[in-house]
Design an enzyme around this catalytic site. Sequence first.
Site, short mmCIF file in Angstrom:
data_model
loop_
_atom_site.label_atom_id
_atom_site.label_comp_id
_atom_site.label_asym_id
_atom_site.label_seq_id
_atom_site.Cartn_x
_atom_site.Cartn_y
_atom_site.Cartn_z
N GLU A 40 0.90 3.91 1.86
CA GLU A 40 1.40 4.39 3.15
C GLU A 40 2.65 3.62 3.55
O GLU A 40 3.64 4.21 3.99
CB GLU A 40 0.35 4.20 4.25
CG GLU A 40 -1.00 4.81 3.95
CD GLU A 40 -1.95 3.83 3.28
OE1 GLU A 40 -1.59 3.22 2.25
OE2 GLU A 40 -3.07 3.65 3.80
N HIS A 74 0.83 -1.21 0.00
CA HIS A 74 0.00 0.00 0.00
C HIS A 74 0.86 1.26 0.00
O HIS A 74 2.02 1.25 0.42
CB HIS A 74 -0.94 -0.01 1.21
CG HIS A 74 -2.06 -1.00 1.08
ND1 HIS A 74 -2.95 -1.28 2.10
CD2 HIS A 74 -2.44 -1.77 0.03
CE1 HIS A 74 -3.83 -2.18 1.67
NE2 HIS A 74 -3.53 -2.51 0.43
ZN LIG Z 1 -2.89 -0.39 3.85
#
Ligand SMILES: [Zn+2]
Length: 162
Positions: free
Chosen positions: A82, A80
């Site tokens: 982040e 992801h």
């Molecule tokens: Zn995530």
Amino acid sequence: MLGDKRTDYISWDEYFMGVAMLSGMRSKDPHTQVGACIVSEDNKILSMGYNGFPKGCSDDEFPWAREGEPLNNKYFYTTHSELNAILNYRGGSLEGAKLYVTLFPCNECAKAIIQAGIKTIVYGDDKYEHTPSVLASKRMLDAAGVRYYRYTKTGREITISL
Ligand SMILES: [Zn+2]
């Protein structure tokens, strides 16, 4: 004349959320493009990320599907935005940093955000707010004292010619 500065410059929140959105445009995921931007307490950009496969895992060979056998869909393989932004930062500590992200972080990213010392999250969409993943994420962020608030859209349109 001195003191006649521009007044229509973009705000810090517009700037960093804009950078997060621009970063998300790098994603090869046909369904979901998420971008993140990590900023120091004094508003310096420290890192950016978007969702994708790890280094060396070809975008043309690994699967982007959302359904089917676990080994043949994207979920085992994607990182992801982040987490990528956290891992992309090689400059030392992210203690006290702020994270701008276009979609509310999942439970896995929440763990990384907490452990990295990030203290504030500014998010765009929260379209999975009723899913167990996001509920678990908020439970951990609340327990760890990570503040989060939704980015307030200003409606400003920006055109960039590339
Ligand atoms: Zn995530």
